[in-house]
Design a protein around this motif. Sequence first.
Motif, PDB file in Angstrom:
ATOM      1  N   TRP A 126       0.784  -1.225   0.000  1.00 36.86           N
ATOM      2  CA  TRP A 126       0.000   0.000   0.000  1.00 36.86           C
ATOM      3  C   TRP A 126       0.821   1.284   0.000  1.00 36.86           C
ATOM      4  CZ3 TRP A 126       0.526   2.480   4.736  1.00 36.86           C
ATOM      5  CH2 TRP A 126       0.868   1.697   5.823  1.00 36.86           C
ATOM      6  N   GLN A 127       2.150   1.223   0.149  1.00 39.40           N
ATOM      7  CA  GLN A 127       2.958   2.441   0.069  1.00 39.40           C
ATOM      8  C   GLN A 127       4.061   2.354  -0.981  1.00 39.40           C
ATOM      9  OE1 GLN A 127       4.207   3.284   4.167  1.00 39.40           O
ATOM     10  NE2 GLN A 127       2.819   5.023   4.098  1.00 39.40           N
ATOM     11  N   HIS A 128       3.990   1.384  -1.846  1.00 38.66           N
ATOM     12  CA  HIS A 128       5.061   1.142  -2.814  1.00 38.66           C
ATOM     13  C   HIS A 128       4.424   0.731  -4.139  1.00 38.66           C
ATOM     14  CE1 HIS A 128       9.132  -1.084  -3.488  1.00 38.66           C
ATOM     15  NE2 HIS A 128       9.173   0.148  -3.938  1.00 38.66           N
ATOM     16  N   THR A 129       4.952   1.249  -5.238  1.00 44.69           N
ATOM     17  CA  THR A 129       4.430   0.866  -6.547  1.00 44.69           C
ATOM     18  C   THR A 129       5.525   1.007  -7.600  1.00 44.69           C
ATOM     19  OG1 THR A 129       2.617   1.147  -8.123  1.00 44.69           O
ATOM     20  CG2 THR A 129       3.565   3.141  -7.212  1.00 44.69           C
ATOM     21  N   GLU A 130       5.336   0.331  -8.703  1.00 42.86           N
ATOM     22  CA  GLU A 130       6.186   0.535  -9.873  1.00 42.86           C
ATOM     23  C   GLU A 130       5.269   0.749 -11.071  1.00 42.86           C
ATOM     24  OE1 GLU A 130       9.640  -1.600 -12.537  1.00 42.86           O
ATOM     25  OE2 GLU A 130       9.449  -2.146 -10.433  1.00 42.86           O
ATOM     26  N   LEU A 131       5.458   1.881 -11.728  1.00 39.41           N
ATOM     27  CA  LEU A 131       4.658   2.228 -12.890  1.00 39.41           C
ATOM     28  C   LEU A 131       5.522   2.136 -14.135  1.00 39.41           C
ATOM     29  CD1 LEU A 131       2.873   5.409 -11.478  1.00 39.41           C
ATOM     30  CD2 LEU A 131       2.100   3.043 -11.412  1.00 39.41           C
ATOM     31  N   ALA A 132       4.913   1.747 -15.249  1.00 33.85           N
ATOM     32  CA  ALA A 132       5.627   1.667 -16.524  1.00 33.85           C
ATOM     33  C   ALA A 132       4.829   2.420 -17.580  1.00 33.85           C
ATOM     34  CB  ALA A 132       5.814   0.219 -16.953  1.00 33.85           C
ATOM     35  N   PHE A 133       5.565   3.164 -18.405  1.00 34.04           N
ATOM     36  CA  PHE A 133       4.982   3.912 -19.504  1.00 34.04           C
ATOM     37  C   PHE A 133       5.716   3.515 -20.773  1.00 34.04           C
ATOM     38  CE2 PHE A 133       4.732   6.468 -15.668  1.00 34.04           C
ATOM     39  CZ  PHE A 133       3.384   6.753 -15.599  1.00 34.04           C
ATOM     40  N   ALA A 134       4.990   3.301 -21.864  1.00 32.46           N
ATOM     41  CA  ALA A 134       5.597   2.914 -23.133  1.00 32.46           C
ATOM     42  C   ALA A 134       5.024   3.779 -24.249  1.00 32.46           C
ATOM     43  CB  ALA A 134       5.331   1.449 -23.437  1.00 32.46           C
ATOM     44  N   CYS A 135       5.897   4.100 -25.216  1.00 35.52           N
ATOM     45  CA  CYS A 135       5.490   4.936 -26.336  1.00 35.52           C
ATOM     46  C   CYS A 135       6.222   4.472 -27.589  1.00 35.52           C
ATOM     47  CB  CYS A 135       5.818   6.396 -26.037  1.00 35.52           C
ATOM     48  SG  CYS A 135       5.278   7.543 -27.312  1.00 35.52           S
ATOM     49  N   VAL A 136       5.538   4.518 -28.725  1.00 33.13           N
ATOM     50  CA  VAL A 136       6.125   4.165 -30.016  1.00 33.13           C
ATOM     51  C   VAL A 136       5.999   5.380 -30.917  1.00 33.13           C
ATOM     52  CG1 VAL A 136       5.950   2.659 -32.027  1.00 33.13           C
ATOM     53  CG2 VAL A 136       5.452   1.754 -29.756  1.00 33.13           C
ATOM     54  N   GLY A 137       7.087   5.693 -31.633  1.00 37.23           N
ATOM     55  CA  GLY A 137       7.048   6.833 -32.529  1.00 37.23           C
ATOM     56  C   GLY A 137       8.109   6.733 -33.605  1.00 37.23           C
ATOM     57  N   SER A 138       8.091   7.681 -34.506  1.00 37.94           N
ATOM     58  CA  SER A 138       9.064   7.678 -35.590  1.00 37.94           C
ATOM     59  C   SER A 138      10.319   8.468 -35.243  1.00 37.94           C
ATOM     60  CB  SER A 138       8.434   8.246 -36.864  1.00 37.94           C
ATOM     61  OG  SER A 138       7.969   9.554 -36.618  1.00 37.94           O
ATOM     62  N   ALA A 139      10.258   9.312 -34.211  1.00 34.94           N
ATOM     63  CA  ALA A 139      11.420  10.106 -33.807  1.00 34.94           C
ATOM     64  C   ALA A 139      11.632   9.975 -32.301  1.00 34.94           C
ATOM     65  CB  ALA A 139      11.214  11.566 -34.167  1.00 34.94           C
TER      66      ALA A 139
END
Length: 93
Positions: A49-62
């Motif tokens: 309840w006080q700890h987390t790991e978040l992940a973000f992903a993105c795809v692009g041409s540049a």
Amino acid sequence: MIVGVVRCECILFSAHSLKEKRSVVQSILRKAVHGHNLSASEVAYQDSWQHTELAFACVGSARSAVEHELSRALSLIDFRTEIERVHTIYEWF
């Protein structure tokens, strides 16, 4: 094609239950993906309840466009007072 992934480990100092933690985490994830070329998820510590790991992903041409999207997502965490990033890892493919 450039794929960028950023994982960040975070501490939630003011959360006193999983319900409070999920409220903060879900708010960040919703704002990160709304109207943007980005995927987001809580990837670890779902039962802590006080700890987390978040992940973000993105795809692009540049790479610059991908970096911009990822940094925008991280700023959503940095501007909040109830959550703090303690470790961040970038990966490029």
